[in-house]
Each structure stands twice: as structure tokens, then as C-alpha cells.
Motif scaffolding. Structure first.
Motif, short mmCIF file in Angstrom:
data_model
loop_
_atom_site.label_atom_id
_atom_site.label_comp_id
_atom_site.label_asym_id
_atom_site.label_seq_id
_atom_site.Cartn_x
_atom_site.Cartn_y
_atom_site.Cartn_z
N UNK A 1 0.83 -1.21 0.00
CA UNK A 1 0.00 0.00 0.00
C UNK A 1 0.86 1.26 0.00
N UNK A 2 1.94 1.24 0.81
CA UNK A 2 2.77 2.42 0.95
C UNK A 2 4.00 2.41 0.03
N UNK A 3 4.09 1.42 -0.85
CA UNK A 3 5.20 1.37 -1.78
C UNK A 3 6.55 1.29 -1.11
N UNK A 4 6.64 0.52 -0.01
CA UNK A 4 7.89 0.40 0.74
C UNK A 4 8.66 -0.84 0.30
N UNK A 5 9.99 -0.80 0.34
CA UNK A 5 10.76 -2.02 0.09
C UNK A 5 10.62 -2.96 1.29
N UNK A 6 10.95 -4.22 1.08
CA UNK A 6 10.88 -5.17 2.18
C UNK A 6 10.45 -6.55 1.72
N UNK A 7 10.21 -7.41 2.69
CA UNK A 7 9.82 -8.78 2.39
C UNK A 7 8.45 -8.84 1.73
N UNK A 8 7.61 -7.83 1.97
CA UNK A 8 6.30 -7.81 1.33
C UNK A 8 6.40 -7.77 -0.17
N UNK A 9 7.20 -6.86 -0.68
CA UNK A 9 7.39 -6.77 -2.13
C UNK A 9 8.06 -8.03 -2.67
N UNK A 10 9.02 -8.57 -1.92
CA UNK A 10 9.70 -9.79 -2.35
C UNK A 10 8.73 -10.96 -2.40
N UNK A 11 7.84 -11.06 -1.41
CA UNK A 11 6.86 -12.14 -1.37
C UNK A 11 5.90 -12.06 -2.55
N UNK A 12 5.40 -10.87 -2.80
CA UNK A 12 4.46 -10.69 -3.91
C UNK A 12 5.11 -11.04 -5.25
N UNK A 13 6.34 -10.59 -5.46
CA UNK A 13 7.01 -10.88 -6.73
C UNK A 13 7.33 -12.37 -6.85
N UNK A 14 7.68 -13.02 -5.73
CA UNK A 14 8.00 -14.44 -5.77
C UNK A 14 6.77 -15.28 -6.07
N UNK A 15 5.63 -14.92 -5.46
CA UNK A 15 4.40 -15.69 -5.68
C UNK A 15 3.89 -15.48 -7.10
N UNK A 16 3.84 -14.23 -7.54
CA UNK A 16 3.34 -13.97 -8.90
C UNK A 16 4.28 -14.52 -9.96
N UNK A 17 5.58 -14.55 -9.69
CA UNK A 17 6.55 -15.07 -10.65
C UNK A 17 6.83 -16.55 -10.48
N UNK A 18 6.12 -17.21 -9.54
CA UNK A 18 6.29 -18.65 -9.27
C UNK A 18 7.75 -18.99 -8.98
N UNK A 19 8.40 -18.11 -8.23
CA UNK A 19 9.81 -18.29 -7.89
C UNK A 19 9.91 -19.18 -6.65
#
Length: 323
Positions: A268-286
Motif C-alpha cells: 500500500x505504501x510502496x515500501x521495500x521489504x519482504x512484502x514486495x519480495x513475497x508478492x514478486x516471488x508468488x506472482x513469478x512462481x519463484x
């Protein structure tokens, strides 16, 4: 008192600590093993070839496929692959992201800092707010106590992402007091921490107040009042200790809210962190990154749960004797 008696009492005290500590550490190791096994089984149960699953959206070349087969030992038996996987984990090897072309350990190391800062700030805010509200309203019937109780219900019922959007609309877009996104020091932590910590303060405040009011009706409170102790000192110095046990029990939920909520709040706040990493990993099937995040969640939960369980022994000495 003789030296023999002192030695015996110290030995009994140590024995009271040793049993619960050993049992809790053993349970923690078992949970970590179960989490590692669940992550490994998730990799095997994903439809498709294991090499294709690991590559996901990354570069697919014969050299890359050969590297994955060698790294994961996919040319060996399933039992040997599982043992090799556990051995790699024991050596701190979390694998490699074939989508981001980086080691998973390096990815976590670069992203965990902002998430820890957000979680700790939100935890401090939530706990302090809950303590202040509980200590100032417990045992008192006033309009402020009713307002505090209503505010806690509202805080509990509103999800962190909705609170975050409201805070952004008022304090960033309208008033311009705080930045809309990014990680620019403490000022950019305020709104995300409030959005994440309000729900914690609501639940914790209700539990603390209920525990304090129950403690204030116990015989020890009546005895303390008869000796002339002030109500404020009774609440803060005696009743609070009795109210802490049910509040401490919520710490497991507390950590889950912080870790899970941080993923949404960071987005929501466009912050770096594990949240962004989790979202990219799940959507990218990493999958290597997803597996590492599962293990990280288990490590955090087991560590906090162990500390909480052992803190019971400090808060209530009777548990040491029963142990």
C-alpha cells in the motif's frame, strides 16, 4: 541458612528451568524440521517438471537446466535429494532465485531490514498505546473508558490495508504531512506503523483491560487497598503482572499479524521489504524464494514462541515449580 541448603535450593531452581527450556527447544527444532519438510513437499507437489518449476519465468537454457539438476541433485533418488536439501539448509544455503538471478539468502538479507524496522515500530506503537489505554481505564467507569473501548473495537474490525488507505488520503494526499511512498527515514515509517499497529493495540488493549479488572477483584487487591496503597500503584505495580499472562499468550497471533500485515502494508505504501519480495516471488512462481520465505516465517514464529513460553516462567514462578 547453611551452605548445603542454599546449594539445594539453587539446584531445584535450575531444575525448574532446565526441563521447560529443553522441552521448548526440542519442540522448536521439530517445528522447523516440519516447516522445511512442508516447503520441500510443496516443491514436489507443484504440477510439472521440477526443473521447469524452479526455472519459472527465468532464463531457460540447457546450461541453466544442467546447473539446476546438479545444484538440487535431481539425478539422485528422492530420499537422497531430501537429505541433501536438509544438509544445505543446515549450512545456510537457501538456494538460488532463477528469476532474479541471485542467491535467495542475499535477497532476504537486502529486504529483511525495512520489514524489521516496520514491524518493530508498529509493535512498539501498538503495545504502548494498548498499555496506556488499559492502565488509564481499568477499574474506572467513565466516558473516556467507553470511548477507548469503542475505539479498540473499531481498530480491531478495520484491516490494516484499509487503515493505510485512509491515513494516506488524510495525512499524505490532503495535508501533505507524510510522504506517500518509499523509505525515507522515520517520517516514512509513521503512517505504515500506525496502520499495522492499530489492530494490535485494539486486541491487546481489550485483553489487558479485562485482565486488569479481573485482577483488581482478587483477594490480594482487597488486602493491598486495606493497607492504604493508591489505586494507581495497585494497577501498575501489582495487577498488571497478573494481567500479563493472557496478553503474552497473544504474541503468536501478534507476530502473525505483523508478518502477514507487513506484506500488505508495504504494498500500500510502496515500501521495500519482504512484502514486495513475497508478492514478486508468488506472482513469478519463484519457488526457491517462496520456500525460503516459508522457512523464515517458521524461524521467526518458533523464536518468538520460545521466548514467550520461557517468559511465562519469569512472570509466574509457579509454572517453574509445576514444571
Amino acid at each position: 541458612m547453611s551452605t548445603l541448603t542454599l546449594t539445594r535450593r539453587r539446584g531445584l531452581a535450575a531444575a525448574g528451568w532446565a526441563g521447560p527450556v529443553v522441552r521448548r527447544l526440542g519442540a522448536g527444532v521439530a517445528v522447523l524440521w516440519a516447516a522445511a519438510t512442508a516447503a520441500y513437499l510443496a516443491l514436489l507437489l507443484v504440477p510439472g517438471d521440477t526443473v521447469d518449476v524452479l526455472i519459472a519465468d527465468g532464463v531457460d537454457t540447457p546450461e541453466r537446466r544442467a546447473q539446476i539438476i546438479t545444484e538440487w541433485g535431481l539425478d539422485r533418488s528422492q530420499a537422497r535429494q531430501y537429505v541433501d536439501y536438509l544438509v544445505r539448509l543446515l549450512h545456510g544455503d537457501l538456494g538460488r532465485s532463477y528469476v532474479l538471478q541471485r542467491g535467495v539468502g542475499d535477497l532476504l538479507a537486502t529486504q529483511v531490514g525495512p520489514t524489521i524496522r516496520l514491524a518493530l515500530t508498529a509493535a512498539v506503537f501498538g503495545v504502548v498505546l494498548a498499555l496506556v489505554l488499559a492502565l488509564t481505564t481499568a477499574g474506572r467507569r467513565s466516558w473516556f473508558g467507553g470511548l477507548a473501548g469503542m475505539s479498540e473495537l473499531v481498530a480491531v474490525s478495520m484491516p490494516p490495508f484499509l487503515v493505510g488507505l485512509l491515513l494516506l488520503a488524510v495525512f499524505s494526499f490532503t495535508l501533505g504531512w507524510f510522504p506517500v511512498s518509499g523509505d525515507r527515514g522515520f517520517v516514512s515509517l509513521v503512517l505504515p506503523a500506525v496502520a499495522l499497529g492499530l489492530q494490535i493495540s485494539g486486541v491487546l488493549g481489550q485483553v489487558l483491560r479485562e485482565g486488569l479488572e479481573r485482577a483488581l477483584e482478587e483477594p490480594f487487591a482487597v488486602t493491598a487497598r486495606s493497607r492504604g496503597i493508591t489505586e494507581r500503584r495497585l494497577v501498575a505495580g501489582h495487577a498488571l503482572r497478573h494481567a500479563l499472562l493472557p496478553a503474552v499468550t497473544l504474541t503468536g497471533w501478534f507476530v502473525g499479524v505483523l508478518f502477514g500485515g507487513a506484506i500488505i502494508v508495504e504494498a500500500v505504501f510502496g515500501r521495500p521489504g519482504l512484502g514486495q519480495l513475497t508478492l514478486s516471488a508468488v506472482t513469478g512462481k519463484d519457488m526457491p524464494v517462496v520456500m525460503a520465505l516459508i522457512l523464515l516465517s517458521a524461524v521467526v514464529y518458533v523464536t518468538v514462541s520460545t521466548i514467550v513460553d520461557l517468559s511465562y516462567l519469569l512472570i509466574d514462578p509457579r509454572l517453574r515449580r509445576s514444571g
